[in-house]
Design an enzyme around this catalytic site. Structure first.
Site, PDB file in Angstrom:
ATOM      1  N   PRO A   1       0.805  -1.227   0.000  1.00  0.00           N
ATOM      2  CG  PRO A   1      -0.154  -1.117   2.124  1.00  0.00           C
ATOM      3  CD  PRO A   1       0.531  -2.057   1.189  1.00  0.00           C
TER       4      PRO A   1
ATOM      5  CD  GLU B   1       2.245  -4.177  11.360  1.00  0.00           C
ATOM      6  OE1 GLU B   1       2.261  -2.940  11.274  1.00  0.00           O
ATOM      7  OE2 GLU B   1       1.214  -4.828  11.655  1.00  0.00           O
TER       8      GLU B   1
ATOM      9  NE  ARG C   1      -7.832  -5.935 -20.544  1.00  0.00           N
ATOM     10  CZ  ARG C   1      -8.086  -4.904 -21.337  1.00  0.00           C
ATOM     11  NH1 ARG C   1      -7.249  -3.870 -21.357  1.00  0.00           N
ATOM     12  NH2 ARG C   1      -9.156  -4.885 -22.102  1.00  0.00           N
TER      13      ARG C   1
ATOM     14  CG  ASP D   1      -9.195  -1.091 -22.824  1.00  0.00           C
ATOM     15  OD1 ASP D   1     -10.311  -1.336 -23.274  1.00  0.00           O
ATOM     16  OD2 ASP D   1      -8.332  -1.963 -22.611  1.00  0.00           O
TER      17      ASP D   1
END
Length: 261
Positions: free
Chosen positions: A89, A116, A154, A169
């Site tokens: 993150p 953690e 993809r 896209d």
């Protein structure tokens, strides 16, 4: 392309790697997909991969030894170093542009943590990239890795049935994609825009470009700052913004007049 995933839960990838477009790409030999349990690279009798953090604190931290050994088992000593991607993150936010960049690589290794966090030496001396799929925290890096792998794979030649799909896209052009319609031409009195039934390719392309600009202005105006737009398009969008601002000002002005009376 070869993709290896280091994880404590390789079974999570079974369905993803064998289903839908990824499964077909694997069958065609366009991409090699493998999930490896890095616990097997632990050297103690308990197969330990984590330990308490130095300095105290809650949670467990992934040890460096098994992770380094796992990566080194996948990379030939005399071969080129692949991109080694830590799902975290704290990492760089994943974008379509990053997917396009990674799709040019021959070998990717994804590192999926749990607990953690990671020993900092994994970040500093092992990985080449740290990626995040958003500003939130999950229980592990497996789901984010699946998202990135799907997005990258993809883009490989031969993976999608229509090679132009990835080009148009959302985000590939810097804008959101235009609306799509299919049969029937009329559904519950809702009609497909007439231009799409005209067969006039020039008009259709112009309509799609306009719709893409409108949708981006409405939903993600921040994207327009970096988009590749013509001077005419920027002037047209600015006119739309100014018109919208005037419309928003009118009710408040009317309300003030009523209040003054």
């Amino acid at each position: 392309m070869r993709i290896d995933v280091l994880t404590l839960f390789p079974e999570m990838f079974d369905g993803v790697f064998s289903s839908s477009i990824l499964g077909k790409a694997r069958e065609k030999g366009i991409v090699s997909l493998q999930a490896v349990n890095f616990r097997q690279f632990s050297t103690d009798k308990h197969s330990t991969v984590d330990d308490y953090p130095y300095g105290g604190g809650g949670g467990m931290v992934l040890k460096p030894e098994p992770m380094f050994a796992a990566v080194e088992s996948l990379v030939p000593a005399d071969g080129p170093r692949p991109r080694i991607i830590l799902m975290c993150p704290q990492g760089e936010t994943f974008t379509q542009q990053k997917a396009e960049q990674l799709s040019n690589e021959e070998h990717l290794i994804f590192v999926c943590g749990h607990y953690e966090g990671y020993d900092e030496r994994i970040r500093e001396h092992l990985v080449t990239d740290e990626l995040s799929i958003g500003d939130y925290v999950l229980t592990g890096g497996e789901l984010p890795a699946m998202v990135v792998i799907d997005s990258v794979a993809r883009l490989l030649p031969g993976v999608l049935g229509n090679e132009t799909s990835a080009v148009t896209d959302s985000f590939s052009t810097g804008l959101l994609e235009y609306p799509h319609y299919t049969r029937p031409a009329v559904f519950r009195d809702w009609e497909v825009p007439e231009v799409l039934l005209s067969g006039h390719h020039g008009r259709i392309e112009a309509w799609r470009r306009e719709q893409s600009l409108l949708r981006t202005l409405k939903r993600r105006p921040d994207l327009l700052e970096q988009a590749d737009l013509s001077t005419k398009e920027r002037a047209w969008l600015q006119g739309l913004r100014e018109r919208e601002e005037r419309l928003m000002e009118r009710p408040s002005a009317h309300k003030n007049e009523q209040g003054d009376k």
